[in-house]
Design a protein around this motif. Structure first.
Motif, PDB file in Angstrom:
ATOM      1  N   HIS A  87       0.773  -1.125  -0.021  1.00  0.00           N
ATOM      2  CA  HIS A  87       0.004   0.087   0.033  1.00  0.00           C
ATOM      3  C   HIS A  87       0.847   1.224   0.029  1.00  0.00           C
ATOM      4  O   HIS A  87       2.026   1.213   0.728  1.00  0.00           O
ATOM      5  CB  HIS A  87      -0.859   0.085   1.267  1.00  0.00           C
ATOM      6  N   ARG A  94      -3.425   5.802  -0.161  1.00  0.00           N
ATOM      7  CA  ARG A  94      -3.943   4.494   0.459  1.00  0.00           C
ATOM      8  C   ARG A  94      -5.186   4.129   0.357  1.00  0.00           C
ATOM      9  O   ARG A  94      -5.681   2.788   0.007  1.00  0.00           O
ATOM     10  CB  ARG A  94      -3.134   4.223   2.048  1.00  0.00           C
ATOM     11  N   ARG A  98      -7.327   1.307  -1.428  1.00  0.00           N
ATOM     12  CA  ARG A  98      -8.447   0.509  -1.079  1.00  0.00           C
ATOM     13  C   ARG A  98      -9.909   0.382  -1.862  1.00  0.00           C
ATOM     14  O   ARG A  98     -10.580  -0.463  -1.830  1.00  0.00           O
ATOM     15  CB  ARG A  98      -8.535   0.526   0.427  1.00  0.00           C
TER      16      ARG A  98
END
Length: 236
Positions: A87, A94, A98
């Motif tokens: 990540h 980040r 996601r």
């Protein structure tokens, strides 16, 4: 912390075709973590598996006598305990990654609707939906600061682990009669480049067994769908 120190004695409970299992296997390979693979038949789930997986789904990762379920949770755990980090360090980026992982799960749902379409008209409609997802990915890849080859640039990351199994489906599906006419990939050069880079990645290749393509063909033929009938025409 090294992978060997972080997570000894890992067992990945798997189904041979499950794309969610593949994404966890890719992450394990990227981090150099040794693991045992225990494959089950989801059509005949053993009791011991149901005791480990409250939702009755693969993957499950067994870690020091405890069991983790849900691929996204497993991948996040592995990224916390073992290097290299997959990540971005920046919290905003980040979070963005996601979100694209979740988008990858939505694409898998679109693929399932595509190969399960009961008739040609529905197949065409589901292909249109799937094409729309790929156009969105093409646009997202255009926002990179560099040329790639991966989702965020030169470094392989968690979003790449999610999309390796997505694209792998089409190594089997693309050659089927009439699929090229559906136009799934036309005019998507960035997606094509990303797909090729993922297919060439060792961790992506190692995430499935040598009989994956044969197993997927068997699965698709058994669906009784429009795509199944196209495959039957080839066999005949």
């Amino acid at each position: 912390m090294t992978g060997a120190e972080a997570a000894p004695g890992l067992t990945l409970v798997s189904h041979a075709l499950c794309p969610y299992v593949q994404r966890v296997a890719i992450v394990l390979h990227e981090k150099g973590l040794a693991f045992e693979r225990r494959t089950i038949d989801l059509a005949h789930k053993p009791d011991w598996f149901l005791a480990l997986s409250p939702l009755g789904k693969t993957p499950v990762l067994q870690v020091r006598g405890q069991s983790l379920f849900e691929s996204a949770v497993i991948c996040e755990y592995l990224d916390e305990v073992a290097t290299p980090a997959l990540h971005p360090q920046d919290p905003l980026q980040r979070a963005r990654h996601r979100a694209w992982m979740e988008f990858g799960s939505a694409v898998l749902g679109s693929i399932g609707a595509f190969y399960s379409a009961p008739d040609e008209a529905t197949l065409q409609a589901r292909a249109h939906d799937l094409r729309g997802r790929f156009v969105q990915i093409e646009d997202a890849l255009g926002l990179r600061s560099g040329p790639g080859p991966y989702f965020a640039g030169p470094d392989f990351g968690m979003v790449d682990a999610v999309f390796g199994p997505v694209f792998r489906y089409f190594d089997v599906i693309d050659p089927l009669p009439g699929v090229a006419d559906l136009g799934l990939w036309q005019g998507l050069p960035r997606v094509a480049h990303w797909r090729a880079a993922l297919a060439a990645r060792t961790s992506v290749q190692q995430a499935v067994g040598a009989d994956y393509a044969e197993g997927l063909c068997t699965f698709l033929r058994a669906r009784g769908s429009a795509l199944s009938r196209r495959m039957g025409a080839v066999a005949a």
